[in-house]
Write an enzyme that holds these catalytic residues in place. Structure first.
Site, mmCIF file in Angstrom:
data_model
loop_
_atom_site.group_PDB
_atom_site.id
_atom_site.type_symbol
_atom_site.label_atom_id
_atom_site.label_comp_id
_atom_site.label_asym_id
_atom_site.label_seq_id
_atom_site.Cartn_x
_atom_site.Cartn_y
_atom_site.Cartn_z
ATOM 1 N N GLY A 1 61.092 -42.327 8.191
ATOM 2 C CA GLY A 1 59.743 -42.457 7.663
ATOM 3 C C GLY A 1 59.570 -41.497 6.507
ATOM 4 O O GLY A 1 60.275 -40.479 6.422
ATOM 5 N N GLN B 1 54.860 -36.313 0.798
ATOM 6 C CA GLN B 1 56.202 -35.711 0.851
ATOM 7 C C GLN B 1 56.965 -35.873 -0.455
ATOM 8 O O GLN B 1 57.976 -35.215 -0.664
ATOM 9 C CB GLN B 1 57.022 -36.328 1.996
ATOM 10 C CG GLN B 1 56.516 -35.949 3.380
ATOM 11 C CD GLN B 1 57.405 -36.535 4.458
ATOM 12 O OE1 GLN B 1 57.273 -37.700 4.806
ATOM 13 N NE2 GLN B 1 58.331 -35.739 4.970
ATOM 14 N N CYS C 1 61.605 -33.700 10.414
ATOM 15 C CA CYS C 1 60.788 -34.018 9.243
ATOM 16 C C CYS C 1 61.602 -33.713 7.993
ATOM 17 O O CYS C 1 62.198 -32.637 7.891
ATOM 18 C CB CYS C 1 59.515 -33.181 9.268
ATOM 19 S SG CYS C 1 58.409 -33.512 7.891
ATOM 20 N N LEU C 2 61.614 -34.643 7.039
ATOM 21 C CA LEU C 2 62.382 -34.429 5.808
ATOM 22 C C LEU C 2 61.826 -33.243 5.006
ATOM 23 O O LEU C 2 62.534 -32.667 4.180
ATOM 24 C CB LEU C 2 62.375 -35.697 4.948
ATOM 25 C CG LEU C 2 63.140 -36.900 5.539
ATOM 26 C CD1 LEU C 2 62.890 -38.148 4.718
ATOM 27 C CD2 LEU C 2 64.632 -36.612 5.640
ATOM 28 N N HIS D 1 53.379 -39.669 13.129
ATOM 29 C CA HIS D 1 53.943 -38.579 12.318
ATOM 30 C C HIS D 1 53.600 -38.781 10.836
ATOM 31 O O HIS D 1 53.147 -37.860 10.156
ATOM 32 C CB HIS D 1 55.467 -38.537 12.534
ATOM 33 C CG HIS D 1 56.174 -37.476 11.750
ATOM 34 N ND1 HIS D 1 56.890 -36.460 12.345
ATOM 35 C CD2 HIS D 1 56.310 -37.282 10.409
ATOM 36 C CE1 HIS D 1 57.404 -35.680 11.403
ATOM 37 N NE2 HIS D 1 57.083 -36.165 10.215
ATOM 38 N N GLU D 2 53.795 -40.015 10.354
ATOM 39 C CA GLU D 2 53.548 -40.297 8.923
ATOM 40 C C GLU D 2 52.065 -40.233 8.584
ATOM 41 O O GLU D 2 51.687 -39.725 7.527
ATOM 42 C CB GLU D 2 54.118 -41.662 8.534
ATOM 43 C CG GLU D 2 55.615 -41.833 8.728
ATOM 44 C CD GLU D 2 56.438 -40.674 8.229
ATOM 45 O OE1 GLU D 2 56.057 -40.023 7.229
ATOM 46 O OE2 GLU D 2 57.475 -40.383 8.855
ATOM 47 N N HIS E 1 50.870 -36.828 7.994
ATOM 48 C CA HIS E 1 51.185 -36.295 6.657
ATOM 49 C C HIS E 1 50.054 -36.581 5.664
ATOM 50 O O HIS E 1 49.834 -35.813 4.734
ATOM 51 C CB HIS E 1 52.475 -36.925 6.109
ATOM 52 C CG HIS E 1 53.728 -36.214 6.536
ATOM 53 N ND1 HIS E 1 53.940 -34.889 6.295
ATOM 54 C CD2 HIS E 1 54.843 -36.666 7.170
ATOM 55 C CE1 HIS E 1 55.137 -34.531 6.768
ATOM 56 N NE2 HIS E 1 55.698 -35.597 7.312
HETATM 57 ZN ZN LIG Z 1 57.513 -35.534 8.240
#
Ligand SMILES: [Zn+2]
Length: 188
Positions: free
Chosen positions: A49, A54, A108-109, A150-151, A154
């Site tokens: 995701g 991000q 998480c990226l 999660h997304e 963000h």
């Molecule tokens: Zn993340």
């Protein structure tokens, strides 16, 4: 298409509330290009995701999903992550279904090389626009519901650390593989 630079924890864009995308804006070249680039970026970093903040874009949209393993490639029998189809959601609104929550590993990226256990609603309904500007409603459970939560977090400047009940499970990726799980937990 281009691979975008990912904002890491500490960059203020990850803590800001993203703005809604106006429905008339969804089909614009700018948003369409952003969605394409985000899919490309997520694939490059093998994420499951990726939300617009991000990649330094303060708009309410994210991409998610990953393809099933290729023919001949090994698939983990007890892989709870299963297969999540590729999709993009714009202005998502989540409604939990029931009160049940489940705790599982997340990455998480924007917080590279770290994994931790995060409680999430087990089942949700999400209303949003797809990339063509069509209104969609998705009922999701398990891992897909986790990714969507999660997304969407963000988009409100929330990181998975904020949702953890305790930081005791926090682990670096090497130690995660060594002591906690043999399965690969993709970052989001
Ligand atoms: Zn993340």
């Amino acid at each position: 298409m281009s691979i975008l630079k990912i904002a890491r924890m500490g960059h203020p864009v990850l803590r800001a509330k993203a703005r809604p995308v106006h429905p008339s804006e969804i089909r614009s070249p700018r948003i369409q290009q952003l969605v394409d680039d985000m899919f490309e970026t997520m694939k490059e970093y093998q994420g499951v995701g990726l939300a617009a903040p991000q990649v330094h874009e303060g708009v309410r949209l994210f991409v998610a999903g990953f393809p099933p393993p290729a023919e001949g490639e090994e698939e983990d029998e007890d892989d709870e992550q299963g297969h999540v189809p590729l999709f993009a959601l714009i202005n998502p609104e989540i409604t939990p279904v029931g009160r049940e929550t489940a705790e599982d590993w997340e990455g998480c990226l924007s917080i590279p090389e770290i994994r931790g256990r995060v409680p999430r609603h087990r089942q949700i309904t999400v209303r949003a626009f797809d990339r063509t500007g069509k209104k969609v409603q998705i009922d999701a459970s398990g891992f897909t519901a986790r990714v969507i939560q999660h997304e969407t977090d963000h988009l409100d400047g929330v990181l998975f650390f904020d949702r953890m009940k305790s930081f005791q499970s926090l682990t670096y990726l090497d130690e995660f593989s060594k002591y906690w799980s043999s399965k690969h937990v993709r970052a989001e």
